[in-house]
Structures are given as C-alpha cells and as structure tokens.
Write a protein that holds these residues in place. Structure first.
Motif, PDB file in Angstrom:
ATOM      1  N   LEU A   1       0.818  -1.202   0.000  1.00 24.15           N
ATOM      2  CA  LEU A   1       0.000   0.000   0.000  1.00 24.15           C
ATOM      3  C   LEU A   1       0.858   1.261   0.000  1.00 24.15           C
ATOM      4  O   LEU A   1       0.575   2.218  -0.710  1.00 24.15           O
ATOM      5  CB  LEU A   1      -0.924  -0.025   1.221  1.00 24.15           C
ATOM      6  N   SER A   2       1.938   1.251   0.765  1.00 24.83           N
ATOM      7  CA  SER A   2       2.797   2.432   0.855  1.00 24.83           C
ATOM      8  C   SER A   2       3.465   2.765  -0.477  1.00 24.83           C
ATOM      9  O   SER A   2       3.783   3.911  -0.748  1.00 24.83           O
ATOM     10  CB  SER A   2       3.866   2.234   1.936  1.00 24.83           C
ATOM     11  N   GLU A   3       3.673   1.765  -1.334  1.00 27.89           N
ATOM     12  CA  GLU A   3       4.281   1.988  -2.650  1.00 27.89           C
ATOM     13  C   GLU A   3       3.233   2.370  -3.690  1.00 27.89           C
ATOM     14  O   GLU A   3       3.559   2.977  -4.705  1.00 27.89           O
ATOM     15  CB  GLU A   3       4.993   0.719  -3.120  1.00 27.89           C
ATOM     16  N   LEU A   4       1.999   2.006  -3.454  1.00 30.87           N
ATOM     17  CA  LEU A   4       0.928   2.206  -4.429  1.00 30.87           C
ATOM     18  C   LEU A   4       0.454   3.647  -4.495  1.00 30.87           C
ATOM     19  O   LEU A   4       0.167   4.167  -5.567  1.00 30.87           O
ATOM     20  CB  LEU A   4      -0.242   1.282  -4.093  1.00 30.87           C
ATOM     21  N   TYR A   5       0.353   4.293  -3.355  1.00 31.82           N
ATOM     22  CA  TYR A   5      -0.214   5.641  -3.311  1.00 31.82           C
ATOM     23  C   TYR A   5       0.867   6.695  -3.395  1.00 31.82           C
ATOM     24  O   TYR A   5       1.973   6.461  -2.987  1.00 31.82           O
ATOM     25  CB  TYR A   5      -1.052   5.809  -2.042  1.00 31.82           C
ATOM     26  N   PRO A   6       0.585   7.866  -3.970  1.00 27.20           N
ATOM     27  CA  PRO A   6      -0.712   8.402  -4.363  1.00 27.20           C
ATOM     28  C   PRO A   6      -1.137   8.030  -5.786  1.00 27.20           C
ATOM     29  O   PRO A   6      -2.298   8.160  -6.144  1.00 27.20           O
ATOM     30  CB  PRO A   6      -0.538   9.919  -4.246  1.00 27.20           C
ATOM     31  N   GLU A   7      -0.219   7.585  -6.628  1.00 23.28           N
ATOM     32  CA  GLU A   7      -0.577   7.282  -8.016  1.00 23.28           C
ATOM     33  C   GLU A   7      -1.620   6.181  -8.123  1.00 23.28           C
ATOM     34  O   GLU A   7      -2.396   6.148  -9.068  1.00 23.28           O
ATOM     35  CB  GLU A   7       0.660   6.887  -8.828  1.00 23.28           C
ATOM     36  N   GLY A   8      -1.659   5.289  -7.178  1.00 22.98           N
ATOM     37  CA  GLY A   8      -2.602   4.175  -7.193  1.00 22.98           C
ATOM     38  C   GLY A   8      -4.053   4.597  -7.127  1.00 22.98           C
ATOM     39  O   GLY A   8      -4.942   3.839  -7.505  1.00 22.98           O
ATOM     40  N   PHE A   9      -4.315   5.812  -6.642  1.00 25.50           N
ATOM     41  CA  PHE A   9      -5.697   6.291  -6.589  1.00 25.50           C
ATOM     42  C   PHE A   9      -6.323   6.336  -7.978  1.00 25.50           C
ATOM     43  O   PHE A   9      -7.533   6.254  -8.106  1.00 25.50           O
ATOM     44  CB  PHE A   9      -5.784   7.673  -5.944  1.00 25.50           C
ATOM     45  N   ASN A  10      -5.519   6.468  -8.999  1.00 20.88           N
ATOM     46  CA  ASN A  10      -6.050   6.482 -10.362  1.00 20.88           C
ATOM     47  C   ASN A  10      -6.588   5.121 -10.776  1.00 20.88           C
ATOM     48  O   ASN A  10      -7.351   5.028 -11.731  1.00 20.88           O
ATOM     49  CB  ASN A  10      -4.979   6.939 -11.345  1.00 20.88           C
ATOM     50  N   ARG A  11      -6.184   4.069 -10.088  1.00 17.66           N
ATOM     51  CA  ARG A  11      -6.622   2.720 -10.420  1.00 17.66           C
ATOM     52  C   ARG A  11      -7.761   2.236  -9.526  1.00 17.66           C
ATOM     53  O   ARG A  11      -8.281   1.143  -9.722  1.00 17.66           O
ATOM     54  CB  ARG A  11      -5.438   1.749 -10.304  1.00 17.66           C
ATOM     55  N   ILE A  12      -8.114   3.050  -8.529  1.00 17.63           N
ATOM     56  CA  ILE A  12      -9.119   2.654  -7.536  1.00 17.63           C
ATOM     57  C   ILE A  12     -10.175   3.738  -7.412  1.00 17.63           C
ATOM     58  O   ILE A  12      -9.863   4.918  -7.312  1.00 17.63           O
ATOM     59  CB  ILE A  12      -8.460   2.421  -6.159  1.00 17.63           C
ATOM     60  N   GLY A  13     -11.433   3.323  -7.420  1.00 21.53           N
ATOM     61  CA  GLY A  13     -12.541   4.223  -7.103  1.00 21.53           C
ATOM     62  C   GLY A  13     -13.124   3.768  -5.781  1.00 21.53           C
ATOM     63  O   GLY A  13     -13.257   2.570  -5.541  1.00 21.53           O
TER      64      GLY A  13
END
Length: 185
Positions: free
Chosen positions: A33-45
C-alpha cells in the motif's frame, strides 16, 4: 459481510490509505500500500460512508467538479452517466434526486477515470427494494461489461449473495476481529 462494528468500514479505510497500515501488510495490485499511493488512486474508485454533493448544482455539474479536479475530460462524465443510467437526469438539481439516484451518481463518481477496482461501503444502505435492485444490477453490469473488480461491504446477506463471486465474513469475539473468506461462484 459482518455485523455493525465488525471492522468492514475500517478495513476499507485501510485499503485506501485513510487509516495507516502500520505493519505494511496490505497489498493491492501486488504492491504494498505504501508503494501504491498516491498514483494508485487512479486505479481505484472508492465510496466509503456517503458522497457529498452540491445540492444547488445538477448531477452533471457535480461530476464536472470532480473530473476537473482530476484533469479528466467532459466525455468521461458523459461515459459514467450513461453507465449508471442517469444521462436523462443529468441537468436535474441534486436536491431533486432520489436517494437511489444519488447513490448511482456516487458510483458514477467512483467510475471516473476507469478504475480497475471499486471499493464500496454498503452501497445499498437505506435504499428501498427497487433502489437495491437498481444498484445490484448496476454492479453486476460493471463487473461483467467494464471488467471492474468490486470490493463491497454489507450486512444484508440476502441482497449481496445475489451478485457476489467471493465472500469474506468479519466477526468479533472477545474484542478481536476475525475474517473468513470463501469463493462462491
């Protein structure tokens, strides 16, 4: 699934980073999770609790506000309104939307940007039987046609079992939360 207080919303808040994963144990898309955000928000709604709207604006204008903040085009707003079957009501002021229409618009907001994963906290809560049916049909459609994975919480077992492929039950015993998962279909 689980009773009130079992940890469903807390789990979802951890998945979107609202509550810190102190053990760095959560992985989404094979990433911590720590590596995913903040860019990961584009893949999650996500929709946890309830969306907030500007009641004096139309459904269309509410979507435009969110899409402009995310640098998305107006065509993306049009796409999601068609998906949730609110195109014909797009110019209606939010204060005239029914609860079911507001819930569908909330889901439309989570779909902006074509996420791969939707995290929805009790999306049928407070809806009448027809509203529940509309949301259920919408979620099944999104999963099948848009290939979106939907992580959903509820305490309404009979409603949820009509649409799920996997289930996870949360329960507490002596102030500890336990999880049990199984494949349905």
């Amino acid at each position: 699934m689980g009773a009130n207080g079992a940890g469903k919303s807390t789990t979802m808040k951890m998945l979107i980073g609202n509550i810190t994963d102190e053990n760095n144990a959560i992985k989404i898309f094979n990433q911590n999770l720590s590596e995913l955000y903040p860019e990961g928000f584009n893949r999650i709604g996500s929709l946890i609790d309830s969306a907030t709207f500007y009641d004096h604006l139309s459904g269309w204008d509410n979507l435009l506000v969110v899409s402009e903040l995310r640098n998305l085009s107006k065509t993306e707003c049009e796409r999601v309104l068609h998906l949730v079957d609110l195109w014909e009501s797009k110019d209606m002021k939010m204060k005239k939307y029914s609860l079911g229409m507001k819930q569908r618009l909330s889901i439309a907001m989570t779909l902006l940007g074509k996420p791969e994963l939707l995290i929805l906290d009790e999306p049928v809560n407070g809806l009448d039987p027809n509203g529940m049916l509309e949301i259920r049909e919408l979620l099944v459609k999104l999963n099948k046609e848009e290939r979106v994975t939907i992580f959903i919480s509820s305490h309404l077992l009979q409603e949820i079992e009509k649409m799920i492929t996997h289930s996870g039950h949360y329960f507490s015993w002596r102030n500890k939360i336990y999880r049990k998962c199984k494949r349905i279909k």
